[in-house]
Design a protein around this motif. Structure first.
Motif, PDB file in Angstrom:
ATOM      1  N   PHE A  77       0.827  -1.205   0.000  1.00 58.56           N
ATOM      2  CA  PHE A  77       0.000   0.000   0.000  1.00 58.56           C
ATOM      3  C   PHE A  77       0.864   1.259   0.000  1.00 58.56           C
ATOM      4  CE2 PHE A  77      -3.514   2.770   1.004  1.00 58.56           C
ATOM      5  CZ  PHE A  77      -4.598   2.111   0.450  1.00 58.56           C
ATOM      6  N   ASN A  78       1.998   1.207   0.694  1.00 65.88           N
ATOM      7  CA  ASN A  78       2.887   2.373   0.702  1.00 65.88           C
ATOM      8  C   ASN A  78       3.404   2.713  -0.688  1.00 65.88           C
ATOM      9  OD1 ASN A  78       2.680   2.965   3.393  1.00 65.88           O
ATOM     10  ND2 ASN A  78       4.611   2.033   3.987  1.00 65.88           N
ATOM     11  N   GLY A 135      -0.019   1.350  10.894  1.00 70.07           N
ATOM     12  CA  GLY A 135      -0.008   2.052   9.615  1.00 70.07           C
ATOM     13  C   GLY A 135      -1.162   3.028   9.509  1.00 70.07           C
ATOM     14  N   PHE A 136      -1.287   3.636   8.312  1.00 66.14           N
ATOM     15  CA  PHE A 136      -2.262   4.709   8.106  1.00 66.14           C
ATOM     16  C   PHE A 136      -2.933   4.538   6.741  1.00 66.14           C
ATOM     17  CE2 PHE A 136       1.216   6.097  10.767  1.00 66.14           C
ATOM     18  CZ  PHE A 136       0.557   6.581  11.892  1.00 66.14           C
ATOM     19  N   ALA A 137      -3.551   3.383   6.544  1.00 61.25           N
ATOM     20  CA  ALA A 137      -4.157   3.090   5.251  1.00 61.25           C
ATOM     21  C   ALA A 137      -5.310   4.040   4.930  1.00 61.25           C
ATOM     22  CB  ALA A 137      -4.647   1.637   5.219  1.00 61.25           C
ATOM     23  N   GLU A 138      -5.956   4.575   5.958  1.00 63.25           N
ATOM     24  CA  GLU A 138      -7.050   5.514   5.697  1.00 63.25           C
ATOM     25  C   GLU A 138      -6.539   6.737   4.944  1.00 63.25           C
ATOM     26  OE1 GLU A 138      -9.655   8.459   8.441  1.00 63.25           O
ATOM     27  OE2 GLU A 138     -10.018   6.330   8.810  1.00 63.25           O
ATOM     28  N   ASP A 139      -5.370   7.245   5.336  1.00 66.57           N
ATOM     29  CA  ASP A 139      -4.779   8.415   4.681  1.00 66.57           C
ATOM     30  C   ASP A 139      -3.367   8.597   5.220  1.00 66.57           C
ATOM     31  OD1 ASP A 139      -4.021  10.838   3.600  1.00 66.57           O
ATOM     32  OD2 ASP A 139      -5.877  11.892   4.158  1.00 66.57           O
ATOM     33  N   ILE A 140      -2.366   8.506   4.350  1.00 66.82           N
ATOM     34  CA  ILE A 140      -0.979   8.584   4.794  1.00 66.82           C
ATOM     35  C   ILE A 140      -0.672   9.914   5.471  1.00 66.82           C
ATOM     36  CG2 ILE A 140      -0.041   9.503   2.644  1.00 66.82           C
ATOM     37  CD1 ILE A 140       1.543   6.826   4.957  1.00 66.82           C
ATOM     38  N   ALA A 141      -1.457  10.953   5.183  1.00 71.63           N
ATOM     39  CA  ALA A 141      -1.232  12.254   5.824  1.00 71.63           C
ATOM     40  C   ALA A 141      -1.468  12.195   7.329  1.00 71.63           C
ATOM     41  CB  ALA A 141      -2.131  13.311   5.188  1.00 71.63           C
ATOM     42  N   ALA A 147      10.317  12.053  -9.379  1.00 72.43           N
ATOM     43  CA  ALA A 147      10.264  11.211 -10.580  1.00 72.43           C
ATOM     44  C   ALA A 147      11.386  11.619 -11.541  1.00 72.43           C
ATOM     45  CB  ALA A 147       8.902  11.363 -11.245  1.00 72.43           C
ATOM     46  N   PRO A 148      11.885  10.655 -12.335  1.00 72.64           N
ATOM     47  CA  PRO A 148      11.462   9.255 -12.408  1.00 72.64           C
ATOM     48  C   PRO A 148      12.169   8.391 -11.362  1.00 72.64           C
ATOM     49  CG  PRO A 148      13.108   9.683 -14.081  1.00 72.64           C
ATOM     50  CD  PRO A 148      12.869  10.993 -13.391  1.00 72.64           C
ATOM     51  N   PHE A 149      11.491   7.325 -10.941  1.00 71.85           N
ATOM     52  CA  PHE A 149      12.088   6.361 -10.024  1.00 71.85           C
ATOM     53  C   PHE A 149      11.375   5.018 -10.177  1.00 71.85           C
ATOM     54  CE2 PHE A 149       8.628   8.394  -7.744  1.00 71.85           C
ATOM     55  CZ  PHE A 149       7.961   7.341  -7.155  1.00 71.85           C
ATOM     56  N   VAL A 150      11.997   3.985  -9.652  1.00 71.12           N
ATOM     57  CA  VAL A 150      11.423   2.642  -9.673  1.00 71.12           C
ATOM     58  C   VAL A 150      10.871   2.352  -8.277  1.00 71.12           C
ATOM     59  CG1 VAL A 150      11.863   0.181 -10.008  1.00 71.12           C
ATOM     60  CG2 VAL A 150      13.040   1.867 -11.452  1.00 71.12           C
ATOM     61  N   PRO A 151       9.558   2.174  -8.112  1.00 66.42           N
ATOM     62  CA  PRO A 151       9.010   1.846  -6.791  1.00 66.42           C
ATOM     63  C   PRO A 151       9.322   0.385  -6.438  1.00 66.42           C
ATOM     64  CG  PRO A 151       7.319   2.659  -8.333  1.00 66.42           C
ATOM     65  CD  PRO A 151       8.528   2.302  -9.134  1.00 66.42           C
ATOM     66  N   GLY A 152       8.833  -0.017  -5.281  1.00 68.28           N
ATOM     67  CA  GLY A 152       8.930  -1.421  -4.895  1.00 68.28           C
ATOM     68  C   GLY A 152       9.751  -1.641  -3.645  1.00 68.28           C
ATOM     69  N   MET A 153       9.121  -2.220  -2.605  1.00 70.23           N
ATOM     70  CA  MET A 153       9.736  -2.314  -1.288  1.00 70.23           C
ATOM     71  C   MET A 153      10.167  -3.726  -0.906  1.00 70.23           C
ATOM     72  SD  MET A 153       7.035   0.222   0.662  1.00 70.23           S
ATOM     73  CE  MET A 153       8.016   0.391   2.145  1.00 70.23           C
ATOM     74  N   GLU A 154       9.996  -4.714  -1.783  1.00 68.19           N
ATOM     75  CA  GLU A 154      10.386  -6.081  -1.468  1.00 68.19           C
ATOM     76  C   GLU A 154      10.882  -6.782  -2.728  1.00 68.19           C
ATOM     77  OE1 GLU A 154       7.595  -8.143   1.589  1.00 68.19           O
ATOM     78  OE2 GLU A 154       6.367  -6.662   0.545  1.00 68.19           O
ATOM     79  N   SER A 155      11.822  -7.719  -2.546  1.00 61.32           N
ATOM     80  CA  SER A 155      12.348  -8.481  -3.677  1.00 61.32           C
ATOM     81  C   SER A 155      12.647  -9.906  -3.253  1.00 61.32           C
ATOM     82  CB  SER A 155      13.640  -7.837  -4.220  1.00 61.32           C
ATOM     83  OG  SER A 155      13.397  -6.539  -4.717  1.00 61.32           O
TER      84      SER A 155
END
Length: 365
Positions: A48-49, A247-253, A65-73
């Motif tokens: 979600f992040n 976490g803050f799935a409702e709103d990251i703010a 930007a530009p960048f490659v997202p992704g937090m796990e491999s």
């Protein structure tokens, strides 16, 4: 000397909605530095992040930007920097350096986060076990001190991290009350083993939790939603309970919001526990430089052994909602943002054409 290598990657060409800004492109992946490894990626999960990072709303990790997202491999270590040479040739799951760069056929991973995967774990399951179960283990056992027979409330229990907490909580001997945002997801939580499941869009969900606990309240609450759900959950906490702010799935703010009042804590006699999981080699150095308290790699290795044994014996299982091909990624992020997914979404890169690991039934090993 290791050189840069070309990779196929999903690139956020601008900040915005994933389906509008993500493009599959060829990128250059640098050589690994000290304490880093370069992984030939076979699979990774969507988080979600990632959506907030692509939208430019994640102030903890603002990326131009530009960048490659992704937090796990997940994949085999192809090369390594100084101090990490022993990882070469090993199949691991880990977090890319600075928690981005994982949506690619090659990724630079922080060796402090690297965890071996046994041959009886598939690439898909290896990706799906990592964050839900490591985060869940840390949250429930270390921060929440969950004990057998206690009552655990899990919000967003049909999602990626919530489903892991639900399954793990049951394995730890808890009575689990799950909440989810639709009747279909409520049924899914029951299928995962929840003792009780509630639609938190019902106006009386707090009353339902209190009725299920005979007015006592819950011992531990796993809350990855934030906002109004957090405030309402305070009413569900039992004496000496532990509310886990995951976490803050409702709103990251909400990370920088001022929506919490001390009054419910002071009069409720329960703990509000922050949960942030990043394994590091030197926690004291992180404390001195960033002011954060992060667990040591040694704690991650211990947790990994416990988690793998629970999987091997069948006490827990990964919750894979969808296995995705490369081209499916942007649309899948949209479904995740719209709360139309369950469990973990795992993308297979199909880039390296290796023979999959031989999966031996764990209980026969």
């Amino acid at each position: 000397m290791t050189e840069a290598i070309e990779a196929t990657a999903w690139v956020a060409t601008a900040l915005g909605e994933p389906e509008q800004v993500l493009r599959s492109q060829q990128v250059e992946v640098r050589a690994p530095g000290p304490g880093e490894v370069r992984v030939a990626v076979d699979a990774f999960c969507l988080n979600f992040n990632d959506i907030d990072i692509i939208r430019g709303r994640y102030t903890t990790l603002p990326l131009p930007a530009p960048f490659v997202p992704g937090m796990e491999s997940v994949g085999v270590v192809e090369s390594a920097g100084p101090g990490a040479e022993h990882w070469v040739g090993r199949r691991i799951v880990g977090i890319p350096v600075m928690a981005f760069g994982g949506y690619a056929s090659y990724a630079i991973v922080d060796a402090a986060t690297a965890l071996d995967l046994p041959d009886w774990i598939s690439d898909v399951d290896g990706a799906a076990l990592h964050y839900p179960f490591h985060l869940g283990w840390f949250a429930l056992t270390e921060r929440g001190r969950l004990q057998p027979g206690q009552t655990l409330l899990v919000h967003a229990a049909a999602g990626g991290t919530g489903s892991g907490a639900l399954v793990l909580g049951k394995a730890l001997g808890a009575r689990v009350i799950a909440t989810a945002g639709s009747d279909e997801k409520v049924r899914f939580c029951r299928e995962l083993g929840a003792d009780h499941a509630i639609n938190y869009r019902d106006e009386d969900w707090v009353e339902q939790v209190m009725e299920l606990t005979y007015g006592r309240g819950v011992d531990v609450a796993f809350d990855a939603v934030g906002g109004g759900v957090t405030v309402q959950t305070f009413k569900c906490m039992g004496y000496n309970g532990r509310h886990l702010m995951v976490g803050f799935a409702e709103d990251i703010a909400l990370e920088d919001g001022d929506y919490l009042s001390p009054r419910p804590l002071a009069y409720g006699n329960f703990d509000l526990c922050g949960v942030c999981l990043v394994y590091v080699n030197d926690p004291l150095a992180i404390r001195r430089t960033l002011g954060f308290n992060w667990p040591a790699r040694s704690a991650g290795l211990e947790a990994h052994v416990r988690i793998l044994e629970l999987i091997r014996t069948g006490a827990i299982h990964t919750v894979v909602g969808e296995e995705l091909d490369w081209a499916d990624l942007p649309a899948a992020l949209t479904r995740m943002a719209d709360r139309r997914t369950t469990g973990r979404l795992v993308v297979r890169t199909g880039a390296h054409h290796r023979t999959p690991p031989k999966i031996t039934p764990p209980l026969l090993r």
